[in-house]
Enzyme design. Structure first.
Site, PDB file in Angstrom:
ATOM      1  N   LYS A  50     -11.401 -24.767  11.404  1.00 36.06           N
ATOM      2  CA  LYS A  50     -11.379 -25.106   9.976  1.00 36.06           C
ATOM      3  C   LYS A  50     -10.400 -24.161   9.280  1.00 36.06           C
ATOM      4  O   LYS A  50     -10.711 -23.008   9.019  1.00 36.06           O
ATOM      5  CB  LYS A  50     -12.771 -24.996   9.362  1.00 36.06           C
ATOM      6  CG  LYS A  50     -12.837 -25.488   7.926  1.00 36.06           C
ATOM      7  CD  LYS A  50     -14.267 -25.473   7.404  1.00 36.06           C
ATOM      8  CE  LYS A  50     -14.293 -26.004   5.978  1.00 36.06           C
ATOM      9  NZ  LYS A  50     -13.494 -25.212   5.043  1.00 36.06           N
ATOM     10  N   CYS A  57     -25.677 -17.225 -30.535  1.00 38.94           N
ATOM     11  CA  CYS A  57     -26.119 -17.635 -31.877  1.00 38.94           C
ATOM     12  C   CYS A  57     -27.306 -16.851 -32.395  1.00 38.94           C
ATOM     13  O   CYS A  57     -27.678 -16.994 -33.567  1.00 38.94           O
ATOM     14  CB  CYS A  57     -26.440 -19.129 -31.898  1.00 38.94           C
ATOM     15  SG  CYS A  57     -27.950 -19.572 -31.009  1.00 38.94           S
ATOM     16  N   ASP A  96     -15.438 -17.634  -0.440  1.00 36.04           N
ATOM     17  CA  ASP A  96     -15.894 -18.885   0.157  1.00 36.04           C
ATOM     18  C   ASP A  96     -17.369 -18.780   0.538  1.00 36.04           C
ATOM     19  O   ASP A  96     -18.129 -19.734   0.397  1.00 36.04           O
ATOM     20  CB  ASP A  96     -15.078 -19.210   1.417  1.00 36.04           C
ATOM     21  CG  ASP A  96     -13.675 -19.681   1.081  1.00 36.04           C
ATOM     22  OD1 ASP A  96     -13.410 -19.927  -0.110  1.00 36.04           O
ATOM     23  OD2 ASP A  96     -12.859 -19.783   2.009  1.00 36.04           O
ATOM     24  N   GLU A 134     -19.719 -16.997  -0.864  1.00 34.04           N
ATOM     25  CA  GLU A 134     -20.562 -17.085  -2.051  1.00 34.04           C
ATOM     26  C   GLU A 134     -20.643 -18.526  -2.546  1.00 34.04           C
ATOM     27  O   GLU A 134     -21.706 -18.987  -2.970  1.00 34.04           O
ATOM     28  CB  GLU A 134     -20.001 -16.165  -3.133  1.00 34.04           C
ATOM     29  CG  GLU A 134     -20.136 -14.697  -2.790  1.00 34.04           C
ATOM     30  CD  GLU A 134     -19.342 -13.796  -3.713  1.00 34.04           C
ATOM     31  OE1 GLU A 134     -19.869 -12.742  -4.078  1.00 34.04           O
ATOM     32  OE2 GLU A 134     -18.210 -14.164  -4.070  1.00 34.04           O
ATOM     33  N   CYS A 171     -30.428 -15.512 -27.858  1.00 35.57           N
ATOM     34  CA  CYS A 171     -29.145 -16.008 -27.367  1.00 35.57           C
ATOM     35  C   CYS A 171     -28.034 -15.052 -27.780  1.00 35.57           C
ATOM     36  O   CYS A 171     -27.920 -14.710 -28.965  1.00 35.57           O
ATOM     37  CB  CYS A 171     -28.888 -17.401 -27.928  1.00 35.57           C
ATOM     38  SG  CYS A 171     -27.245 -18.050 -27.548  1.00 35.57           S
ATOM     39  N   LEU A 193     -16.878 -31.963   3.371  1.00 34.68           N
ATOM     40  CA  LEU A 193     -17.763 -31.930   4.528  1.00 34.68           C
ATOM     41  C   LEU A 193     -19.038 -31.189   4.185  1.00 34.68           C
ATOM     42  O   LEU A 193     -19.029 -30.244   3.393  1.00 34.68           O
ATOM     43  CB  LEU A 193     -17.088 -31.223   5.714  1.00 34.68           C
ATOM     44  CG  LEU A 193     -15.871 -31.902   6.346  1.00 34.68           C
ATOM     45  CD1 LEU A 193     -15.240 -30.967   7.367  1.00 34.68           C
ATOM     46  CD2 LEU A 193     -16.257 -33.215   6.996  1.00 34.68           C
ATOM     47  N   CYS A 195     -31.589 -21.105 -24.691  1.00 27.65           N
ATOM     48  CA  CYS A 195     -31.388 -20.923 -26.118  1.00 27.65           C
ATOM     49  C   CYS A 195     -32.022 -22.091 -26.857  1.00 27.65           C
ATOM     50  O   CYS A 195     -31.777 -23.258 -26.540  1.00 27.65           O
ATOM     51  CB  CYS A 195     -29.893 -20.841 -26.429  1.00 27.65           C
ATOM     52  SG  CYS A 195     -29.510 -20.947 -28.183  1.00 27.65           S
TER      53      CYS A 195
END
EC number: 6.5.1.2
Length: 698
Positions: free
Chosen positions: A125, A421, A40, A42, A418, A90, A436
């Protein structure tokens, strides 16, 4: 991580884009799958950084901003329930000073003097799963999860298995005709330990934390499984109510208790912000001794009439906020650093960690944000690092423990190509992100754009999940959005390699259901259509602003074509829309400047997609402000500028920041200045504050 104060506008735009995508992914993991990858704390850190950047660069606020949406869509397998009133999230504060700033915002909005004491309610909370339970004439009828705030999952039968939930309202006096009670389902620490022991004894995987256990237990397709788990609940708010009038939130909670609802005994009425702060510190000291997890305190303005005046921002009430407890930290090892490629080509580094518990949550990943952040902290594979979660922020690496660094470690080299690809990963001057350059040839970008197109806030095509998109894209069946609407025709072709109904995991019924779901989504409102296109910086809120401004697809398409020249009237009109600004306007123009994007739009229309004109809120339809463009200038006496704007928007008006020939009303207060002068020169309608109040309902 670059401090917000040091960000350029371009860097801020890129960071907001990254945060929107990252937070949306974690919302899905948390709300739909009950399988969060981060703590939470993070998560809150990500949201907090997003909000700080938006405050510094208000012109860059995106439609898909975390500040403009709540939660995630309901998962498949549950019936959907539309909330009569949205279940909002909130905002957050993390310190005493920020709590005082919240109090000052309330005072400014309500134009209160310094002598007036604001009564608040402080509520623990709870770290659980939110619900809304509907009673009609005192009888329990239906319950739903929060979902995305507008639509939740039907958990009527499951919630009914909780002994804490009254099936019928009893007590002194009449019961309301309609009462929606909102609260939190949770699992006590003791019940969590007992459940995990049963899981282990049965050879099943234990739950990571009480919140996951509670959410997973409540969101069962079989209510008997829910019944077998020990779940508890606290009620703390209302949704739709008919036949009940109370003057304060505290009085409402007292009424709930008389009807048999559990209300958290730690809830406390407070007089003024200093009393709120004292209550917060007192609860923090009790936190460890409580038999359930809390991650902060919710502050609510007590007076209901003030709550109504304060109203809401896009995802949260102005009259309530969550005070989060301080960060919790742990140490672990970086096992790998992976590079993820988003739908706009942004390369985002992610630290893969040796799983560690931080504040009751198992953390296995942490964002490293960008190339500069890795270099600044010198994070390497094999390093022992300190990670933290603060409130609802996503896990982040705080520091590297250099004294424990392996002797053979090497600096991480950020790729210049990338990983998907092989195209160049370009970093423009002034930007923190590498992107990319492969565009449509990059399967990661193409697939992520298609996933976004069918997502719940876009076309919302049920049954066409991420794995299916990847499979169909790899086979060449879906390479652009219009291909989705040709999928059934392709499947019915005699030369089809393998009909969908005969594929592994599919059958005649599931194939038929998918094709029906696709057909049902050929008609879509304009705001959802705009959002589905995945234009940079255009999330749900921005898409809705655009749809409200242009009203129809034809008008929007024509305006975007005409806005290709920055000096044009169409471009000026575009960037003058409230909250759009030049940065978002340029991204919109750039999207329409690409031939393949215009061709993709044409292909969708040719495939039979019908884009509905924007429908304004029904309540605003009869308002004299509906559809009008309004500018506010000067100091108002009886309400703040923010309250006046909120009132106009709620009545269907468009609020802009500058006066032009297209402006309908200019509302003037004291010291109005040049905007009033220009309005009179143009012959526009100039309203006093009293005239505006009369027009907007007093």
């Amino acid at each position: 991580m670059i401090p917000v104060a040091d960000l350029t506008e371009a860097e801020a735009a890129r960071e907001l884009e990254r945060l929107a995508a990252e937070i949306a992914r974690h919302d899905r993991l948390y709300h739909q799958q009950d399988a969060p990858e981060i703590t939470d704390g993070e998560y809150d850190a990500l949201v907090r950084r997003n909000n700080e950047i938006e405050a510094a660069f208000p012109e860059l606020v995106r439609g898909d901003s975390p500040s403009a949406h709540v939660g995630a869509a309901p998962a498949e397998g549950f019936a959907k329930v539309t909330h009569a009133l949205p279940m909002l999230s909130l905002g957050n504060v993390f310190s005493d000073d920020e709590a005082r700033e919240f109090d000052q915002r309330i005072r400014r909005f309500l134009s209160l003097d310094g002598e007036t004491t604001i009564s608040y309610v402080a509520e623990p909370k709870i770290d659980g799963l939110s619900f809304s339970a509907r009673y009609e004439n005192g009888v329990y009828r239906r319950a739903a999860t929060r979902g995305d705030g507008t639509t939740g999952e039907d958990i009527t039968a499951n919630l009914a298995t909780l002994t804490d939930l009254p099936q019928r309202l009893t007590g002194d006096g009449p019961v309301p005709e309609v009462l929606e009670v909102r609260g939190e389902v949770f699992m006590t620490k003791a019940d969590f330990r007992a459940l995990n022991q049963r899981q282990i004894d049965a050879g099943a995987k234990p739950f990571a934390n009480p919140r996951n256990a509670a959410a997973g237990s409540l969101r069962q397709l079989d209510p008997e499984i829910t019944r077998s788990r020990s779940l508890s609940l606290f009620a703390y708010a209302s949704g739709e109510v008919k036949g009940l009038e109370v003057e304060s939130h505290h009085a409402f909670l007292e009424r709930l208790k008389t009807w048999g609802f559990p209300v958290n005994p730690q809830t406390r009425p407070c007089q003024g912000v200093e009393d709120l702060i004292e209550a917060t510190h007192a609860l923090a000291l009790q936190r460890a001794a409580l038999d359930y997890d809390i991650d902060g305190v919710v502050y609510k303005v007590d007076r209901v009439d003030w709550q109504k005046r304060l109203g809401f921002v896009s995802r949260a009430p102005r009259w309530a906020i969550a005070r989060k407890f301080p960060a919790e930290r742990a140490q672990t090892t970086v096992k790998a650093i992976q590079i993820q490629v988003g739908r706009t080509g942004t390369l985002t580094p992610v630290a893969i960690l040796e799983p560690v518990t931080v504040g009751g949550v198992v953390v296995g990943r942490a964002t490293l944000h960008n190339e500069d952040e890795i270099a600044r902290k010198d994070v390497r594979i094999g390093d022992m690092v300190t990670i933290q979660r603060a409130g609802d922020v996503i896990p982040q690496v705080v520091e590297v423990l250099l004294d424990q660094r392996p002797a053979d470690s090497a600096p991480f080299v950020f790729p210049e190509t990338c990983p998907v690809c092989g195209s160049h990963a370009v970093r423009q001057e002034g930007e923190v992100a590498r992107r990319c350059a492969g565009g449509l040839i990059c399967s990661a970008q193409a697939v992520e754009r298609l996933k976004h197109f069918v997502s719940r806030d876009a076309f919302d095509i049920e049954g066409l999940g991420g794995k299916h998109i990847e499979t169909f894209h790899n086979e060449g069946l879906i390479t652009q959005p219009a291909d989705i609407f040709a999928l059934e025709a392709k499947d019915n072709e005699p030369g089809a390699l393998q009909h969908l109904r005969s594929r592994e995991g599919w059958g005649p019924k599931s194939a038929e259901n998918l094709f029906k779901a696709i057909t049902a989504r050929k008609t879509i409102p304009l705001d959802r259509f705009i959002y589905a296109l995945g234009i940079r910086q255009v999330g749900q809120a921005t898409a809705r602003l655009l749809a409200g401004h242009y009203a129809s697809f034809a008008a929007w398409r024509k305006a975007m074509d005409e806005a290709q020249t920055e000096g044009s009237e169409a471009f000026a009109d575009l960037q003058n829309i409230e909250s759009i600004g030049p940065s978002v306007a340029r991204d919109l123009v750039a999207f329409f400047g690409e031939e393949h994007n215009r061709a993709a739009l044409d292909a969708l229309i040719d495939a039979g997609v019908e884009v509905l004109d924007f429908a304004r809120p029904q309540a605003a339809g009869d308002s004299p402000l509906a559809g009008k463009t309004v500018v506010f200038t000067g100091t108002l006496d009886t309400m703040s500028r923010g309250e006046a704007k909120a009132r106009a928007l709620a009545l269907g008006a468009k609020v802009t920041g500058s006066v032009s020939a297209k402006t309908d009303y200019v509302v003037v207060g004291a010291d109005a200045g040049s905007k009033e002068k220009k309005a009179r020169e143009l012959g526009l309608t100039v309203l006093s504050e009293a005239e505006f109040r009369a027009m907007s309902g007093g």
